[in-house]
Write a protein that holds these residues in place. Structure first.
Motif, PDB file in Angstrom:
ATOM      1  N   UNK A 179      18.368 -20.691  44.831  1.00 45.11           N
ATOM      2  CA  UNK A 179      19.387 -21.399  45.586  1.00 45.11           C
ATOM      3  C   UNK A 179      18.748 -22.185  46.708  1.00 45.11           C
ATOM      4  N   UNK A 180      19.570 -22.648  47.625  1.00 45.30           N
ATOM      5  CA  UNK A 180      19.056 -23.397  48.765  1.00 45.30           C
ATOM      6  C   UNK A 180      19.806 -22.970  50.016  1.00 45.30           C
ATOM      7  N   UNK A 181      19.308 -23.430  51.153  1.00 47.42           N
ATOM      8  CA  UNK A 181      19.960 -23.121  52.417  1.00 47.42           C
ATOM      9  C   UNK A 181      19.689 -21.708  52.885  1.00 47.42           C
ATOM     10  N   UNK A 182      20.457 -21.287  53.909  1.00 45.59           N
ATOM     11  CA  UNK A 182      20.274 -19.934  54.438  1.00 45.59           C
ATOM     12  C   UNK A 182      20.477 -18.881  53.343  1.00 45.59           C
ATOM     13  N   UNK A 183      19.565 -17.946  53.268  1.00 46.30           N
ATOM     14  CA  UNK A 183      19.598 -16.853  52.285  1.00 46.30           C
ATOM     15  C   UNK A 183      19.597 -17.354  50.835  1.00 46.30           C
ATOM     16  N   UNK A 184      19.265 -18.632  50.636  1.00 50.72           N
ATOM     17  CA  UNK A 184      19.390 -19.282  49.320  1.00 50.72           C
ATOM     18  C   UNK A 184      20.812 -19.094  48.799  1.00 50.72           C
ATOM     19  N   UNK A 230      15.172 -23.480  45.788  1.00 45.85           N
ATOM     20  CA  UNK A 230      13.993 -22.626  45.707  1.00 45.85           C
ATOM     21  C   UNK A 230      14.241 -21.578  44.630  1.00 45.85           C
ATOM     22  N   UNK A 231      13.177 -21.183  43.972  1.00 38.55           N
ATOM     23  CA  UNK A 231      13.262 -20.170  42.933  1.00 38.55           C
ATOM     24  C   UNK A 231      12.176 -19.130  43.198  1.00 38.55           C
ATOM     25  N   UNK A 232      12.551 -17.872  43.200  1.00 45.84           N
ATOM     26  CA  UNK A 232      11.583 -16.806  43.452  1.00 45.84           C
ATOM     27  C   UNK A 232      10.631 -16.667  42.268  1.00 45.84           C
ATOM     28  N   UNK A 250      12.584  -8.363  41.821  1.00 52.20           N
ATOM     29  CA  UNK A 250      12.459  -7.948  43.221  1.00 52.20           C
ATOM     30  C   UNK A 250      13.746  -8.192  44.006  1.00 52.20           C
ATOM     31  N   UNK A 251      14.660  -8.972  43.444  1.00 50.59           N
ATOM     32  CA  UNK A 251      15.850  -9.414  44.156  1.00 50.59           C
ATOM     33  C   UNK A 251      17.109  -8.738  43.630  1.00 50.59           C
ATOM     34  N   UNK A 252      18.029  -8.447  44.533  1.00 47.98           N
ATOM     35  CA  UNK A 252      19.332  -7.904  44.155  1.00 47.98           C
ATOM     36  C   UNK A 252      20.193  -8.986  43.514  1.00 47.98           C
ATOM     37  N   UNK A 253      20.158 -10.193  44.089  1.00 47.92           N
ATOM     38  CA  UNK A 253      20.972 -11.292  43.584  1.00 47.92           C
ATOM     39  C   UNK A 253      20.108 -12.385  42.974  1.00 47.92           C
TER      40      UNK A 253
END
Length: 126
Positions: A61-66, A79-81, A86-89
């Motif tokens: 996603x983008x912005x705060x907290x993606x 952005x893409x992890x 490793x991520x919940x969402x």
């Protein structure tokens, strides 16, 4: 989000009171009540306890907290992890496959404090 959170909590509280009443009134009525809100909240607040590195920032996603749902949009930057597990969402609204796997396991064999009166396995064994 406060208003929505309040509504979710009120709904969950009312439902948890209504279902036992229905069970006593309707012959053969059995239920499973899984609290997805609490499931997510626990993992947001303590991600490492559940095998996640990140509980508040989305993988994509983008912005705060993606948290802006721009993942995969051709016209938006995002952005893409590197490691989704490793991520919940995954994005601003969808949990990752790992999170859904944990939730499925809780629904299948969770204890009454997690699933209500029955878990799914117990319902199938009836």
């Amino acid at each position: 989000m406060e208003e929505l959170t309040t509504l979710v909590k009120l709904h969950n509280k009312a439902l948890s009171k209504a279902l036992p009443k229905l069970e006593s009134q309707l012959k053969g009525f059995k239920y499973l009540l899984a609290d997805f809100y609490s499931f997510c909240t626990e993992r947001i607040n303590s991600p490492s306890k559940y095998g996640f590195t990140e509980g508040k920032i989305s993988c994509c996603g983008s912005g705060p907290y993606r948290g802006i749902p721009s993942c995969g949009e051709r016209s938006n930057e995002y952005e893409l992890c590197e490691k989704v597990s490793d991520f919940l969402f995954f994005d601003s609204v969808h949990p990752t496959e790992k999170a859904y796997q944990q939730f499925a396991e809780l629904i299948w064999s969770g204890t009454p404090n997690i699933t209500g009166h029955y878990n799914l396995k117990a319902l199938f064994e009836q």
